[in-house]
Design a protein around this motif. Structure first.
Motif, PDB file in Angstrom:
ATOM      1  N   VAL A 174      47.534  42.593  46.871  1.00  0.00           N
ATOM      2  CA  VAL A 174      46.321  41.792  46.969  1.00  0.00           C
ATOM      3  C   VAL A 174      45.937  41.757  48.446  1.00  0.00           C
ATOM      4  N   GLU A 175      44.854  42.424  48.814  1.00  0.00           N
ATOM      5  CA  GLU A 175      44.476  42.522  50.217  1.00  0.00           C
ATOM      6  C   GLU A 175      43.795  41.239  50.705  1.00  0.00           C
ATOM      7  N   ASP A 176      43.553  41.183  52.011  1.00  0.00           N
ATOM      8  CA  ASP A 176      42.988  39.998  52.655  1.00  0.00           C
ATOM      9  C   ASP A 176      41.685  39.556  51.990  1.00  0.00           C
ATOM     10  N   ARG A 177      41.471  38.235  51.982  1.00  0.00           N
ATOM     11  CA  ARG A 177      40.212  37.598  51.587  1.00  0.00           C
ATOM     12  C   ARG A 177      39.874  37.782  50.113  1.00  0.00           C
ATOM     13  N   THR A 178      40.828  38.188  49.314  1.00  0.00           N
ATOM     14  CA  THR A 178      40.612  38.316  47.869  1.00  0.00           C
ATOM     15  C   THR A 178      40.588  36.940  47.219  1.00  0.00           C
ATOM     16  N   PHE A 179      39.777  36.799  46.178  1.00  0.00           N
ATOM     17  CA  PHE A 179      39.769  35.587  45.357  1.00  0.00           C
ATOM     18  C   PHE A 179      40.150  35.965  43.930  1.00  0.00           C
ATOM     19  N   ILE A 180      41.159  35.287  43.385  1.00  0.00           N
ATOM     20  CA  ILE A 180      41.594  35.506  42.000  1.00  0.00           C
ATOM     21  C   ILE A 180      41.459  34.189  41.256  1.00  0.00           C
ATOM     22  N   GLY A 181      40.697  34.195  40.168  1.00  0.00           N
ATOM     23  CA  GLY A 181      40.430  32.985  39.412  1.00  0.00           C
ATOM     24  C   GLY A 181      41.627  32.509  38.608  1.00  0.00           C
ATOM     25  N   ALA A 182      41.401  31.494  37.795  1.00  0.00           N
ATOM     26  CA  ALA A 182      42.470  30.894  36.992  1.00  0.00           C
ATOM     27  C   ALA A 182      42.789  31.765  35.774  1.00  0.00           C
ATOM     28  N   GLY A 183      44.083  31.828  35.449  1.00  0.00           N
ATOM     29  CA  GLY A 183      44.499  32.507  34.220  1.00  0.00           C
ATOM     30  C   GLY A 183      44.258  33.998  34.212  1.00  0.00           C
ATOM     31  N   VAL A 184      44.215  34.641  35.367  1.00  0.00           N
ATOM     32  CA  VAL A 184      44.075  36.095  35.437  1.00  0.00           C
ATOM     33  C   VAL A 184      45.416  36.738  35.098  1.00  0.00           C
ATOM     34  N   ARG A 185      45.368  37.819  34.329  1.00  0.00           N
ATOM     35  CA  ARG A 185      46.582  38.529  33.918  1.00  0.00           C
ATOM     36  C   ARG A 185      46.551  39.961  34.439  1.00  0.00           C
ATOM     37  N   THR A 186      47.684  40.415  34.978  1.00  0.00           N
ATOM     38  CA  THR A 186      47.810  41.792  35.450  1.00  0.00           C
ATOM     39  C   THR A 186      48.936  42.487  34.701  1.00  0.00           C
ATOM     40  N   ILE A 187      48.777  43.793  34.531  1.00  0.00           N
ATOM     41  CA  ILE A 187      49.713  44.586  33.726  1.00  0.00           C
ATOM     42  C   ILE A 187      50.130  45.807  34.536  1.00  0.00           C
ATOM     43  N   ASN A 188      51.421  46.176  34.466  1.00  0.00           N
ATOM     44  CA  ASN A 188      51.869  47.364  35.198  1.00  0.00           C
ATOM     45  C   ASN A 188      52.561  48.398  34.297  1.00  0.00           C
ATOM     46  N   ASP A 189      52.431  48.242  32.993  1.00  0.00           N
ATOM     47  CA  ASP A 189      53.101  49.129  32.043  1.00  0.00           C
ATOM     48  C   ASP A 189      52.117  49.471  30.929  1.00  0.00           C
ATOM     49  N   LYS A 190      51.733  50.734  30.812  1.00  0.00           N
ATOM     50  CA  LYS A 190      50.755  51.141  29.805  1.00  0.00           C
ATOM     51  C   LYS A 190      51.341  51.268  28.407  1.00  0.00           C
ATOM     52  N   LYS A 213      36.580  39.765  44.183  1.00  0.00           N
ATOM     53  CA  LYS A 213      36.653  38.503  43.450  1.00  0.00           C
ATOM     54  C   LYS A 213      36.830  38.794  41.967  1.00  0.00           C
ATOM     55  N   VAL A 214      37.796  38.089  41.357  1.00  0.00           N
ATOM     56  CA  VAL A 214      38.112  38.311  39.948  1.00  0.00           C
ATOM     57  C   VAL A 214      37.984  36.982  39.224  1.00  0.00           C
ATOM     58  N   HIS A 229      35.124  44.029  47.959  1.00  0.00           N
ATOM     59  CA  HIS A 229      33.986  43.155  47.686  1.00  0.00           C
ATOM     60  C   HIS A 229      33.447  43.308  46.268  1.00  0.00           C
ATOM     61  N   ALA A 230      34.195  43.931  45.377  1.00  0.00           N
ATOM     62  CA  ALA A 230      33.761  44.015  43.982  1.00  0.00           C
ATOM     63  C   ALA A 230      33.862  42.648  43.324  1.00  0.00           C
ATOM     64  N   LEU A 231      33.126  42.470  42.223  1.00  0.00           N
ATOM     65  CA  LEU A 231      33.121  41.221  41.475  1.00  0.00           C
ATOM     66  C   LEU A 231      33.389  41.522  40.013  1.00  0.00           C
ATOM     67  N   VAL A 232      34.461  40.892  39.476  1.00  0.00           N
ATOM     68  CA  VAL A 232      34.830  41.057  38.077  1.00  0.00           C
ATOM     69  C   VAL A 232      34.516  39.755  37.351  1.00  0.00           C
ATOM     70  N   GLY A 233      33.717  39.828  36.301  1.00  0.00           N
ATOM     71  CA  GLY A 233      33.311  38.636  35.578  1.00  0.00           C
ATOM     72  C   GLY A 233      34.447  38.002  34.793  1.00  0.00           C
ATOM     73  N   ALA A 234      34.323  36.701  34.537  1.00  0.00           N
ATOM     74  CA  ALA A 234      35.334  35.959  33.786  1.00  0.00           C
ATOM     75  C   ALA A 234      35.517  36.556  32.389  1.00  0.00           C
TER      76      ALA A 234
END
Length: 261
Positions: A174-190, A213-214, A229-234
């Protein structure tokens, strides 16, 4: 009386200070119910050092190898420098300690757990009951809210904001100045297979580039990069890389515009 445990017998603060196993800066405030454990599960003893004006709350446990900078506050029931034990990520951990670094001006709120080998930069806040696993690195001036799970080897930059209840899978960047919202889930295994330790395949953590921002409830799949600076919607499910400054949302997420800087 406050006690600090060695492999053989409990020891007082004075005993450990005299033995060179505990360094206390000026003006430290240690709750009588706090516990210091210089020895790891293998019996290796590492000193503990607290800088000036460090406060340690009730029922907090500080393990050997921990260094805490000045003006840091560690809340009640926190754990710092916890040795990893048991199976995880292709290996079995034996409970060995490791240097754990907490910077100056840090706030570890009640119930936070920081594993051995982690580091937290100056003026960062770690929320209630948030978990930082082995070798997690957090930069300066970041705000990690309550009930986060940050798995082994994650790297979080400076000025990052994470809202409550999110999960960062192992080795996520997670690089500098990133914003991650509540309840975000990340996956590393396909493949979603709990593999035999001898046959595991490399994991593919996602990554979050500078200033992205996520939104809350988003799911970021394995190997995906969210661009600068991308924006991912809720509520989005992101299945492929997101370009810098793109606005994406939906299931699966698709681009619907660009961020104007």
């Amino acid at each position: 009386m406050m006690h600090l445990t060695t492999p053989d017998t409990p020891a007082t603060v004075t005993d450990l200070v005299h033995a060179g196993l505990l360094e206390l800066g000026d003006g430290c405030q240690i709750h009588p119910a706090a516990v210091f454990l210089p020895a790891d599960m293998l019996g290796t003893i590492r000193p503990i050092a607290l800088g000036d004006r460090v406060a340690v709350g009730a029922f907090t446990v500080v393990h050997g190898g921990t260094t805490v900078g000045r003006d840091t506050r560690i809340g009640h029931r926190a754990t710092v420098g916890e040795p990893e034990y048991g199976y995880a990520l292709r290996r079995v951990y034996q409970g060995a300690g490791s240097p754990t670094t907490i910077g100056s001006g840090v706030v570890l709120r009640a119930g936070a757990t920081v594993y051995a080998g982690a580091s937290i930069g100056d003026d960062t806040t770690i929320g209630h009951n948030t978990l930082l696993r082995t070798n997690v690195k957090v930069g300066t001036g970041s705000q990690l809210a309550a009930n986060l799970t940050v798995e082994r080897g994650c790297t979080i930059g400076d000025g990052v904001r994470c809202s409550p209840g999110s999960h960062l899978t192992a080795d996520t960047v997670v690089e500098d100045r990133t914003f991650i919202g509540a309840g975000v889930r990340t996956i590393n295994d396909k493949e979603l297979i709990w593999r035999d330790p001898d046959n595991e395949q490399p994991l593919l953590p996602p990554s979050f580039a500078y200033g992205c921002k996520v939104g809350s409830g988003a799911v970021i799949l394995a190997g995906v990069t969210i661009g600068e600076h991308a924006l991912v919607g809720a509520g989005s499910v992101v299945t492929k890389d997101v370009r810098a400054r793109a606005i994406v949302y939906g299931v699966p997420a698709t681009q619907h515009g660009k961020v104007n800087l």
